[in-house]
Design a protein around this motif. Structure first.
Motif, PDB file in Angstrom:
ATOM      1  N   LEU A 125       0.882  -1.166   0.000  1.00 33.92           N
ATOM      2  CA  LEU A 125       0.000   0.000   0.000  1.00 33.92           C
ATOM      3  C   LEU A 125       0.915   1.211   0.000  1.00 33.92           C
ATOM      4  O   LEU A 125       1.790   1.337   0.860  1.00 33.92           O
ATOM      5  CB  LEU A 125      -0.880  -0.012   1.256  1.00 33.92           C
ATOM      6  CG  LEU A 125      -1.730   1.235   1.485  1.00 33.92           C
ATOM      7  CD1 LEU A 125      -2.845   1.314   0.455  1.00 33.92           C
ATOM      8  CD2 LEU A 125      -2.300   1.236   2.897  1.00 33.92           C
ATOM      9  N   GLN A 183      -4.168   6.949  -2.093  1.00 33.36           N
ATOM     10  CA  GLN A 183      -3.377   5.776  -1.743  1.00 33.36           C
ATOM     11  C   GLN A 183      -3.584   4.706  -2.808  1.00 33.36           C
ATOM     12  O   GLN A 183      -4.636   4.672  -3.463  1.00 33.36           O
ATOM     13  CB  GLN A 183      -3.773   5.241  -0.363  1.00 33.36           C
ATOM     14  CG  GLN A 183      -3.375   6.171   0.768  1.00 33.36           C
ATOM     15  CD  GLN A 183      -3.675   5.579   2.133  1.00 33.36           C
ATOM     16  OE1 GLN A 183      -4.445   4.648   2.251  1.00 33.36           O
ATOM     17  NE2 GLN A 183      -3.052   6.130   3.157  1.00 33.36           N
ATOM     18  N   GLY A 239      -3.000   0.491  -3.969  1.00 35.03           N
ATOM     19  CA  GLY A 239      -2.646  -0.890  -3.701  1.00 35.03           C
ATOM     20  C   GLY A 239      -1.910  -1.428  -4.911  1.00 35.03           C
ATOM     21  O   GLY A 239      -2.394  -1.325  -6.038  1.00 35.03           O
ATOM     22  N   LYS A 249      -6.319   2.218  -7.325  1.00 34.59           N
ATOM     23  CA  LYS A 249      -6.447   3.338  -6.399  1.00 34.59           C
ATOM     24  C   LYS A 249      -7.360   2.869  -5.273  1.00 34.59           C
ATOM     25  O   LYS A 249      -8.417   2.292  -5.534  1.00 34.59           O
ATOM     26  CB  LYS A 249      -7.038   4.544  -7.120  1.00 34.59           C
ATOM     27  CG  LYS A 249      -7.025   5.825  -6.308  1.00 34.59           C
ATOM     28  CD  LYS A 249      -7.316   7.011  -7.229  1.00 34.59           C
ATOM     29  CE  LYS A 249      -7.205   8.329  -6.454  1.00 34.59           C
ATOM     30  NZ  LYS A 249      -8.410   8.609  -5.667  1.00 34.59           N
ATOM     31  N   ILE A 250      -6.945   3.067  -4.030  1.00 36.84           N
ATOM     32  CA  ILE A 250      -7.738   2.603  -2.903  1.00 36.84           C
ATOM     33  C   ILE A 250      -9.103   3.291  -2.929  1.00 36.84           C
ATOM     34  O   ILE A 250      -9.204   4.513  -3.047  1.00 36.84           O
ATOM     35  CB  ILE A 250      -7.015   2.885  -1.561  1.00 36.84           C
ATOM     36  CG1 ILE A 250      -5.673   2.152  -1.523  1.00 36.84           C
ATOM     37  CG2 ILE A 250      -7.883   2.475  -0.380  1.00 36.84           C
ATOM     38  CD1 ILE A 250      -5.732   0.662  -1.711  1.00 36.84           C
ATOM     39  N   ASP A 292     -10.231  -3.366  -6.328  1.00 39.03           N
ATOM     40  CA  ASP A 292      -9.605  -4.335  -5.427  1.00 39.03           C
ATOM     41  C   ASP A 292      -8.470  -5.055  -6.145  1.00 39.03           C
ATOM     42  O   ASP A 292      -8.520  -5.250  -7.365  1.00 39.03           O
ATOM     43  CB  ASP A 292     -10.628  -5.375  -4.956  1.00 39.03           C
ATOM     44  CG  ASP A 292     -11.740  -4.743  -4.127  1.00 39.03           C
ATOM     45  OD1 ASP A 292     -11.418  -3.933  -3.239  1.00 39.03           O
ATOM     46  OD2 ASP A 292     -12.918  -5.042  -4.395  1.00 39.03           O
ATOM     47  N   THR A 302      -2.869   3.703   8.068  1.00 41.62           N
ATOM     48  CA  THR A 302      -4.018   3.105   7.399  1.00 41.62           C
ATOM     49  C   THR A 302      -4.231   1.694   7.905  1.00 41.62           C
ATOM     50  O   THR A 302      -3.289   1.029   8.327  1.00 41.62           O
ATOM     51  CB  THR A 302      -3.824   3.057   5.872  1.00 41.62           C
ATOM     52  OG1 THR A 302      -4.980   2.447   5.299  1.00 41.62           O
ATOM     53  CG2 THR A 302      -2.621   2.226   5.512  1.00 41.62           C
ATOM     54  N   TRP A 347      -6.025  -0.372   5.811  1.00 40.80           N
ATOM     55  CA  TRP A 347      -6.568  -0.991   4.595  1.00 40.80           C
ATOM     56  C   TRP A 347      -6.104  -2.442   4.445  1.00 40.80           C
ATOM     57  O   TRP A 347      -6.891  -3.315   4.079  1.00 40.80           O
ATOM     58  CB  TRP A 347      -6.146  -0.186   3.361  1.00 40.80           C
ATOM     59  CG  TRP A 347      -6.604  -0.789   2.071  1.00 40.80           C
ATOM     60  CD1 TRP A 347      -7.849  -0.707   1.515  1.00 40.80           C
ATOM     61  CD2 TRP A 347      -5.816  -1.598   1.181  1.00 40.80           C
ATOM     62  NE1 TRP A 347      -7.891  -1.400   0.330  1.00 40.80           N
ATOM     63  CE2 TRP A 347      -6.670  -1.960   0.101  1.00 40.80           C
ATOM     64  CE3 TRP A 347      -4.499  -2.046   1.182  1.00 40.80           C
ATOM     65  CZ2 TRP A 347      -6.218  -2.754  -0.954  1.00 40.80           C
ATOM     66  CZ3 TRP A 347      -4.052  -2.831   0.135  1.00 40.80           C
ATOM     67  CH2 TRP A 347      -4.903  -3.178  -0.916  1.00 40.80           C
ATOM     68  N   THR A 349      -9.349  -4.528   4.920  1.00 40.22           N
ATOM     69  CA  THR A 349      -9.943  -4.724   3.589  1.00 40.22           C
ATOM     70  C   THR A 349      -9.280  -5.882   2.830  1.00 40.22           C
ATOM     71  O   THR A 349      -9.957  -6.799   2.366  1.00 40.22           O
ATOM     72  CB  THR A 349      -9.838  -3.431   2.744  1.00 40.22           C
ATOM     73  OG1 THR A 349     -10.496  -2.374   3.451  1.00 40.22           O
ATOM     74  CG2 THR A 349     -10.498  -3.612   1.382  1.00 40.22           C
ATOM     75  N   LEU A 350      -7.937  -5.824   2.732  1.00 41.01           N
ATOM     76  CA  LEU A 350      -7.236  -6.821   1.918  1.00 41.01           C
ATOM     77  C   LEU A 350      -7.301  -8.227   2.537  1.00 41.01           C
ATOM     78  O   LEU A 350      -7.607  -9.199   1.849  1.00 41.01           O
ATOM     79  CB  LEU A 350      -5.773  -6.408   1.734  1.00 41.01           C
ATOM     80  CG  LEU A 350      -4.976  -7.283   0.753  1.00 41.01           C
ATOM     81  CD1 LEU A 350      -5.381  -6.977  -0.677  1.00 41.01           C
ATOM     82  CD2 LEU A 350      -3.475  -7.075   0.912  1.00 41.01           C
TER      83      LEU A 350
END
Length: 294
Positions: free
Chosen positions: A130, A156, A158, A169-170, A174, A193, A195, A199-200
């Motif tokens: 990230l 941000q 990924g 783009k975050i 995905d 973050t 994320w 999320t991931l």
């Protein structure tokens, strides 16, 4: 009892904590700045005396002088028992792969199989980060659109470098993840973050996470210090073992060592062309381009 093949790295942060009591550590092959040549030769000689074979895994981003030192040692010792394996994996992914090779070294595989397993197993390491910016990211293809977006404050991204490059783009997409059970190791730089964990990890259905310090070379590799690096991997050594064991073994026509895949990890000789041998399609050939790299 046979002594396991020695594994070696070019940076101490490529040696992740073991997952069990059997996993051996790895030797450090220091840079020319940190160790004179005669001392490096003496250390390698001891490793060969104690273990018989040495497998050194190092990043393609290694400074030229350090890489040259590795080849000098191999050349001066005139040893075909030293495998020098260069990898395009980012630092944390490389550390994950090295830990798997350390685990394999105490299994009943010969050194040639362990060395050539590096290329097979690298296809099963999902290594990414990230990032707060991709303007200086030069190891993964980045579109001009992404470059423009990275100037927007607060953006941000990924990024996946391996097994296939991806960039999102975050909030706008995905990262496609592994289709098999994994665990995730992550290393945080100064980027606030959640994320990766929130999320991931759920999206990739990771079975667990482990946090480690950020490798020293990661900011340079990814083009920014503001990052969180991550790598998903096969955590079960029995699965890794089966994966390697399921591949047909060959004998190197040059140095005679047993191997898997199409190139010897020790002498770098390619296998004889197909017309000279019967070659069964194994795990390596199922959609994984094993002919790339060395």
């Amino acid at each position: 009892m046979t002594v396991p093949t020695a594994l070696a790295v070019t940076s101490p942060d490529l040696v992740l904590p073991p997952t069990d009591h059997q996993t051996p550590t790895a030797a450090l092959l220091a840079s020319p700045d940190a160790q004179p040549l005669d001392a490096a030769l003496a250390d390698m000689h001891v490793l060969l005396e104690q273990h018989g074979y040495v497998i050194a895994l190092y990043p393609a981003s290694l400074p030229v002088a350090h890489e040259r030192r590795l080849h000098t040692i191999r050349s001066v010792l005139e040893s075909d028992r030293i495998a020098l394996l260069k990898s395009d994996l980012p630092p944390l992914g490389l550390a994950v792969l090295m830990r798997q090779l350390r685990q394999l070294s105490v299994c009943d595989f010969g050194p040639g199989v362990v060395a050539s397993a590096a290329r097979l197993l690298s296809h099963y390491v999902y290594a990414g980060a990230l990032l707060n910016s991709v303007t200086k990211l030069d190891r993964v293809p980045v579109s001009l659109k992404s470059h423009a977006k990275s100037w927007v404050p607060g953006s941000q991204f990924g990024v996946l470098a391996n097994p296939a490059p991806q960039l999102v783009k975050i909030g706008a997409g995905d990262l496609a993840g592994p289709e098999f059970a994994t665990q995730l190791v992550l290393a945080k730089g100064p980027l606030a973050t959640d994320w990766v964990t929130e999320t991931l990890v759920p999206a990739w259905r990771c079975q667990g996470t482990q946090e480690v310090p950020l490798p020293v070379d990661s900011p340079r590799w990814w083009g920014t210090p503001k990052m969180v690096e991550f790598a998903a991997f096969l955590p079960d050594i029995s699965v890794v073992y089966q994966l390697v064991a399921s591949v047909r073994r060959e004998r190197c026509t040059w140095c005679g060592i047993e191997l898997i895949g199409d190139r010897c990890g020790f002498c770098s000789a390619p296998l004889a062309p197909p017309e000279n041998q019967t070659h069964a399609a194994g795990v390596l050939n199922h959609g994984t381009p094993m002919h790339h790299g060395s």
